[in-house]
Design a protein around this motif. Structure first.
Motif, PDB file in Angstrom:
ATOM      1  N   GLY A   1       0.797  -1.219   0.000  1.00 17.52           N
ATOM      2  CA  GLY A   1       0.000   0.000   0.000  1.00 17.52           C
ATOM      3  C   GLY A   1       0.830   1.269   0.000  1.00 17.52           C
ATOM      4  O   GLY A   1       0.511   2.226   0.704  1.00 17.52           O
ATOM      5  N   ARG A   2       1.892   1.297  -0.796  1.00 16.62           N
ATOM      6  CA  ARG A   2       2.740   2.483  -0.874  1.00 16.62           C
ATOM      7  C   ARG A   2       1.985   3.616  -1.557  1.00 16.62           C
ATOM      8  O   ARG A   2       1.384   3.424  -2.615  1.00 16.62           O
ATOM      9  CB  ARG A   2       4.032   2.167  -1.647  1.00 16.62           C
ATOM     10  CG  ARG A   2       4.981   1.289  -0.867  1.00 16.62           C
ATOM     11  CD  ARG A   2       6.080   0.736  -1.753  1.00 16.62           C
ATOM     12  NE  ARG A   2       6.864   1.790  -2.400  1.00 16.62           N
ATOM     13  CZ  ARG A   2       7.888   2.423  -1.834  1.00 16.62           C
ATOM     14  NH1 ARG A   2       8.229   2.121  -0.585  1.00 16.62           N
ATOM     15  NH2 ARG A   2       8.557   3.342  -2.472  1.00 16.62           N
ATOM     16  N   ARG A   3       2.026   4.785  -0.949  1.00 13.71           N
ATOM     17  CA  ARG A   3       1.315   5.948  -1.476  1.00 13.71           C
ATOM     18  C   ARG A   3       2.235   6.746  -2.396  1.00 13.71           C
ATOM     19  O   ARG A   3       3.361   7.077  -2.029  1.00 13.71           O
ATOM     20  CB  ARG A   3       0.812   6.830  -0.337  1.00 13.71           C
ATOM     21  CG  ARG A   3      -0.260   6.154   0.503  1.00 13.71           C
ATOM     22  CD  ARG A   3      -0.772   7.077   1.590  1.00 13.71           C
ATOM     23  NE  ARG A   3      -1.885   6.482   2.312  1.00 13.71           N
ATOM     24  CZ  ARG A   3      -2.557   7.083   3.281  1.00 13.71           C
ATOM     25  NH1 ARG A   3      -2.210   8.321   3.667  1.00 13.71           N
ATOM     26  NH2 ARG A   3      -3.570   6.475   3.875  1.00 13.71           N
ATOM     27  N   VAL A   4       1.715   7.061  -3.572  1.00 17.25           N
ATOM     28  CA  VAL A   4       2.483   7.793  -4.577  1.00 17.25           C
ATOM     29  C   VAL A   4       1.757   9.094  -4.884  1.00 17.25           C
ATOM     30  O   VAL A   4       0.558   9.095  -5.197  1.00 17.25           O
ATOM     31  CB  VAL A   4       2.647   6.965  -5.874  1.00 17.25           C
ATOM     32  CG1 VAL A   4       3.427   7.761  -6.924  1.00 17.25           C
ATOM     33  CG2 VAL A   4       3.352   5.644  -5.572  1.00 17.25           C
ATOM     34  N   LEU A   5       2.473  10.197  -4.768  1.00 16.87           N
ATOM     35  CA  LEU A   5       1.956  11.515  -5.137  1.00 16.87           C
ATOM     36  C   LEU A   5       2.613  11.936  -6.437  1.00 16.87           C
ATOM     37  O   LEU A   5       3.835  12.005  -6.529  1.00 16.87           O
ATOM     38  CB  LEU A   5       2.261  12.532  -4.034  1.00 16.87           C
ATOM     39  CG  LEU A   5       2.007  14.011  -4.380  1.00 16.87           C
ATOM     40  CD1 LEU A   5       0.518  14.271  -4.595  1.00 16.87           C
ATOM     41  CD2 LEU A   5       2.565  14.925  -3.291  1.00 16.87           C
ATOM     42  N   THR A   6       1.800  12.211  -7.452  1.00 16.13           N
ATOM     43  CA  THR A   6       2.306  12.676  -8.741  1.00 16.13           C
ATOM     44  C   THR A   6       2.036  14.173  -8.865  1.00 16.13           C
ATOM     45  O   THR A   6       0.893  14.617  -8.710  1.00 16.13           O
ATOM     46  CB  THR A   6       1.640  11.932  -9.908  1.00 16.13           C
ATOM     47  OG1 THR A   6       1.856  10.522  -9.756  1.00 16.13           O
ATOM     48  CG2 THR A   6       2.208  12.383 -11.239  1.00 16.13           C
ATOM     49  N   LEU A   7       3.093  14.931  -9.120  1.00 17.14           N
ATOM     50  CA  LEU A   7       2.983  16.379  -9.286  1.00 17.14           C
ATOM     51  C   LEU A   7       3.366  16.738 -10.709  1.00 17.14           C
ATOM     52  O   LEU A   7       4.490  16.433 -11.158  1.00 17.14           O
ATOM     53  CB  LEU A   7       3.907  17.104  -8.301  1.00 17.14           C
ATOM     54  CG  LEU A   7       3.580  16.970  -6.811  1.00 17.14           C
ATOM     55  CD1 LEU A   7       4.665  17.631  -5.968  1.00 17.14           C
ATOM     56  CD2 LEU A   7       2.222  17.583  -6.501  1.00 17.14           C
ATOM     57  N   GLY A   8       2.457  17.361 -11.432  1.00 21.97           N
ATOM     58  CA  GLY A   8       2.752  17.837 -12.778  1.00 21.97           C
ATOM     59  C   GLY A   8       3.422  19.208 -12.716  1.00 21.97           C
ATOM     60  O   GLY A   8       2.874  20.147 -12.142  1.00 21.97           O
ATOM     61  N   LEU A   9       4.603  19.308 -13.291  1.00 25.01           N
ATOM     62  CA  LEU A   9       5.339  20.570 -13.216  1.00 25.01           C
ATOM     63  C   LEU A   9       4.593  21.746 -13.854  1.00 25.01           C
ATOM     64  O   LEU A   9       4.634  22.848 -13.319  1.00 25.01           O
ATOM     65  CB  LEU A   9       6.712  20.399 -13.875  1.00 25.01           C
ATOM     66  CG  LEU A   9       7.784  19.752 -13.007  1.00 25.01           C
ATOM     67  CD1 LEU A   9       9.082  19.621 -13.791  1.00 25.01           C
ATOM     68  CD2 LEU A   9       8.030  20.545 -11.740  1.00 25.01           C
ATOM     69  N   PRO A  10       3.906  21.591 -14.993  1.00 26.11           N
ATOM     70  CA  PRO A  10       3.183  22.741 -15.536  1.00 26.11           C
ATOM     71  C   PRO A  10       2.157  23.311 -14.562  1.00 26.11           C
ATOM     72  O   PRO A  10       2.016  24.524 -14.453  1.00 26.11           O
ATOM     73  CB  PRO A  10       2.513  22.169 -16.791  1.00 26.11           C
ATOM     74  CG  PRO A  10       3.405  21.055 -17.209  1.00 26.11           C
ATOM     75  CD  PRO A  10       3.884  20.447 -15.930  1.00 26.11           C
ATOM     76  N   LEU A  11       1.437  22.445 -13.844  1.00 23.17           N
ATOM     77  CA  LEU A  11       0.472  22.932 -12.862  1.00 23.17           C
ATOM     78  C   LEU A  11       1.196  23.536 -11.664  1.00 23.17           C
ATOM     79  O   LEU A  11       0.834  24.615 -11.179  1.00 23.17           O
ATOM     80  CB  LEU A  11      -0.441  21.783 -12.415  1.00 23.17           C
ATOM     81  CG  LEU A  11      -1.444  22.122 -11.303  1.00 23.17           C
ATOM     82  CD1 LEU A  11      -2.372  23.244 -11.731  1.00 23.17           C
ATOM     83  CD2 LEU A  11      -2.237  20.878 -10.899  1.00 23.17           C
ATOM     84  N   TRP A  12       2.219  22.854 -11.162  1.00 20.77           N
ATOM     85  CA  TRP A  12       2.940  23.317  -9.977  1.00 20.77           C
ATOM     86  C   TRP A  12       3.548  24.706 -10.209  1.00 20.77           C
ATOM     87  O   TRP A  12       3.527  25.559  -9.321  1.00 20.77           O
ATOM     88  CB  TRP A  12       4.029  22.307  -9.629  1.00 20.77           C
ATOM     89  CG  TRP A  12       4.771  22.563  -8.363  1.00 20.77           C
ATOM     90  CD1 TRP A  12       5.974  23.192  -8.238  1.00 20.77           C
ATOM     91  CD2 TRP A  12       4.386  22.181  -7.030  1.00 20.77           C
ATOM     92  NE1 TRP A  12       6.362  23.221  -6.916  1.00 20.77           N
ATOM     93  CE2 TRP A  12       5.400  22.607  -6.155  1.00 20.77           C
ATOM     94  CE3 TRP A  12       3.277  21.515  -6.511  1.00 20.77           C
ATOM     95  CZ2 TRP A  12       5.353  22.396  -4.786  1.00 20.77           C
ATOM     96  CZ3 TRP A  12       3.224  21.296  -5.140  1.00 20.77           C
ATOM     97  CH2 TRP A  12       4.243  21.733  -4.294  1.00 20.77           C
ATOM     98  N   GLU A  13       4.080  24.940 -11.410  1.00 21.17           N
ATOM     99  CA  GLU A  13       4.782  26.193 -11.679  1.00 21.17           C
ATOM    100  C   GLU A  13       3.851  27.394 -11.768  1.00 21.17           C
ATOM    101  O   GLU A  13       4.294  28.526 -11.558  1.00 21.17           O
ATOM    102  CB  GLU A  13       5.591  26.075 -12.972  1.00 21.17           C
ATOM    103  CG  GLU A  13       6.818  25.200 -12.859  1.00 21.17           C
ATOM    104  CD  GLU A  13       7.821  25.746 -11.853  1.00 21.17           C
ATOM    105  OE1 GLU A  13       7.975  26.973 -11.750  1.00 21.17           O
ATOM    106  OE2 GLU A  13       8.451  24.937 -11.162  1.00 21.17           O
ATOM    107  N   VAL A  14       2.580  27.199 -12.106  1.00 24.76           N
ATOM    108  CA  VAL A  14       1.667  28.343 -12.216  1.00 24.76           C
ATOM    109  C   VAL A  14       0.977  28.642 -10.888  1.00 24.76           C
ATOM    110  O   VAL A  14       0.213  29.600 -10.807  1.00 24.76           O
ATOM    111  CB  VAL A  14       0.607  28.120 -13.314  1.00 24.76           C
ATOM    112  CG1 VAL A  14       1.261  27.881 -14.656  1.00 24.76           C
ATOM    113  CG2 VAL A  14      -0.332  26.962 -12.964  1.00 24.76           C
ATOM    114  N   LEU A  15       1.233  27.844  -9.866  1.00 21.26           N
ATOM    115  CA  LEU A  15       0.602  28.048  -8.560  1.00 21.26           C
ATOM    116  C   LEU A  15       1.496  28.868  -7.641  1.00 21.26           C
ATOM    117  O   LEU A  15       2.726  28.760  -7.693  1.00 21.26           O
ATOM    118  CB  LEU A  15       0.301  26.701  -7.891  1.00 21.26           C
ATOM    119  CG  LEU A  15      -0.649  25.756  -8.624  1.00 21.26           C
ATOM    120  CD1 LEU A  15      -0.816  24.464  -7.832  1.00 21.26           C
ATOM    121  CD2 LEU A  15      -1.999  26.402  -8.869  1.00 21.26           C
TER     122      LEU A  15
END
Length: 460
Positions: free
Chosen positions: A187-201
């Motif tokens: 049950g390893r939890r994986v968080l995926t972060l998209g750089l295009p979304l992250w950079e505009v926030l």
């Protein structure tokens, strides 16, 4: 450096009011909504009609529950739907068990040597459609805890707000999106972060994004559970195997005809599960938005909803700059630090995002409400999510300690950007980017470099 853009005002051809105008975006009228949607209604057929913004919303998404809504009956109906969904999911898993048991029985019985080959075929089918516990995304770069202890620490603290634990792995990719999933037997939890979304926030919007994603664990999202999640994956594998062969030969045409019934059955079960869990899925998204508000503030969560509407312009900027960078790198005699050149893409994206005028956000809010824009099919319309956040009790901005368990002053609190891992300079390895996964068009592949300090060269 941010581009300087001058708004040019001119009268509206419909009502005569002053138009909002920017050479980068659509000119429109804030008084009569002229040109809010530059596509005429008659043009919403053909290729444009396949865009998710023009797709018809599922029934029940057109409005949020009002005060006259009978919450008791709705809760009973939701419980009944979920119970039915679990029963259907168990039936799907039951088919897999029957296939495996039949395979063993055929091999044991033998039937004069004919049973063994049939058993092998059945076992192959059972293994293929077995319940799968998921795996980390392949298209992305893994950031482990040792490489970004501050970022993981921040995520752990945000997870406490959601009443859950943090994640085990962070994956960075080039989608305008973010998400969580549970992988493997442990049950390893994986968080995926998209750089295009992250950079505009902005910093607080990034914390709100983390709160939303971790909120899916805190609110017990049933679609992400083992029973329903694995059943849906098994059905998708069934649909893959039963898909008709294109341009079939005579024998393949016969197989296509034989598969008509099973294919229709699998599609029907998928549709049934989707309908049974739709309300629970929408409720889980609304609850995750509440956690986003608690983590980053209501104001930050609302701004996050506005940034989600930027999927098209952001993907356009990323593709344009990636193609420009690729041309630069191919120039004869090109000298310089490739990693530094690659990192400029994300700086340009953040710079241009900061210059988007408020009237363009307002146009996209109105357009999103008219077209019922949603992040993807599992999400409620974005304008309803925004409305719910604004109608609830406002949550103030929260300060985060620098390290877990350390009482730090607010001015020493890290921003999510400061928590990002930093690497020594080196040659950046381009990765493949695609338009946002919720854009309903084919995923054209565009080479996009990794962000500065985002584990360039590491691949999963």
């Amino acid at each position: 450096m941010s581009a300087v853009v001058t708004d040019v005002s001119r009268p509206c051809p419909r009502c005569g009011a002053t138009l909002w105008s920017d050479p980068r975006f659509t000119s429109w009228c804030g008084e009569c909504d002229w040109n809010v949607d530059p596509l005429a209604p008659e043009e919403a057929s053909g290729q444009v009609a396949r865009h998710p913004l023009t797709a018809r919303a599922p029934r029940g998404d057109d409005s949020s529950p009002g005060p006259q809504h009978d919450e008791g009956s709705a809760h009973t109906l939701s419980r009944l739907s979920l119970t039915t969904a679990y029963a259907v999911a168990m039936a799907v898993h039951g088919v897999t068990v029957v296939l495996a048991a039949s395979a063993v029985w055929c091999v044991v019985r033998g039937w004069g040597g004919l049973g063994a080959p049939l058993g092998v075929v059945l076992m192959f089918l059972a293994w293929t459609v077995r319940p799968r516990l998921g795996r980390p995304p392949r298209d992305g770069q893994v950031i482990v805890r040792d490489e970004a202890p501050a970022l993981y620490g921040l995520i752990d603290e945000v997870a406490e707000v959601a009443g859950t634990r943090g994640v085990d792995v962070i994956v960075v990719d080039t989608d305008f999106n973010a998400g969580v999933q549970t992988c493997g037997v442990r049950g390893r939890r994986v968080l995926t972060l998209g750089l295009p979304l992250w950079e505009v926030l902005g910093p607080q919007e990034r914390i709100a994004l983390l709160g939303h994603e971790l909120g899916h664990y805190g609110n017990g999202d049933t679609r992400r559970g083992i029973v329903l999640g694995t059943a849906l994956r098994s059905l998708h594998h069934w649909r893959y195997f039963l898909a008709p062969t294109p341009d079939p030969a005579p024998v393949e045409m016969l197989v296509n005809l034989l598969y008509l019934g099973p294919r229709a059955l699998v599609r029907g079960v998928l549709l049934l599960l989707d309908r049974l869990t739709a309300n629970a899925g929408r409720h889980a998204e609304y609850e995750a938005d509440v956690f986003a508000s608690r983590a980053g503030s209501t104001e930050a969560a609302v701004r996050l909803m506005d940034r989600i509407l930027l999927d098209e312009p952001v993907s356009t900027i990323v593709r344009r700059e990636a193609q420009r960078l690729e041309r630069e790198l191919r120039r004869p005699g090109r000298k310089g630090e490739t990693g530094q050149d690659a990192s400029r893409l994300w700086e340009i994206l953040a710079d241009e995002a900061r210059t988007i005028p408020e009237h363009e956000y307002e146009r996209r809010r109105r357009l999103g409400a008219a077209r019922k824009h949603r992040a993807d099919d599992s999400h409620p319309p974005t304008h309803l999510r925004r409305r719910r956040l604004l109608s609830g009790d406002p949550s103030p901005r929260r300060w985060w300690p620098t390290m877990r368990g350390r009482n730090a002053r607010p001015e020493n609190s890290p921003t999510p950007d400061a928590c990002w891992p930093r690497r020594s300079s080196g040659t950046a390895t381009p990765t493949d980017a695609a338009p946002p996964h919720h854009v309903g068009t084919s995923r054209s592949r565009t080479p996009v470099p990794p962000r500065k300090g985002s584990c360039a060269g590491d691949s999963t």
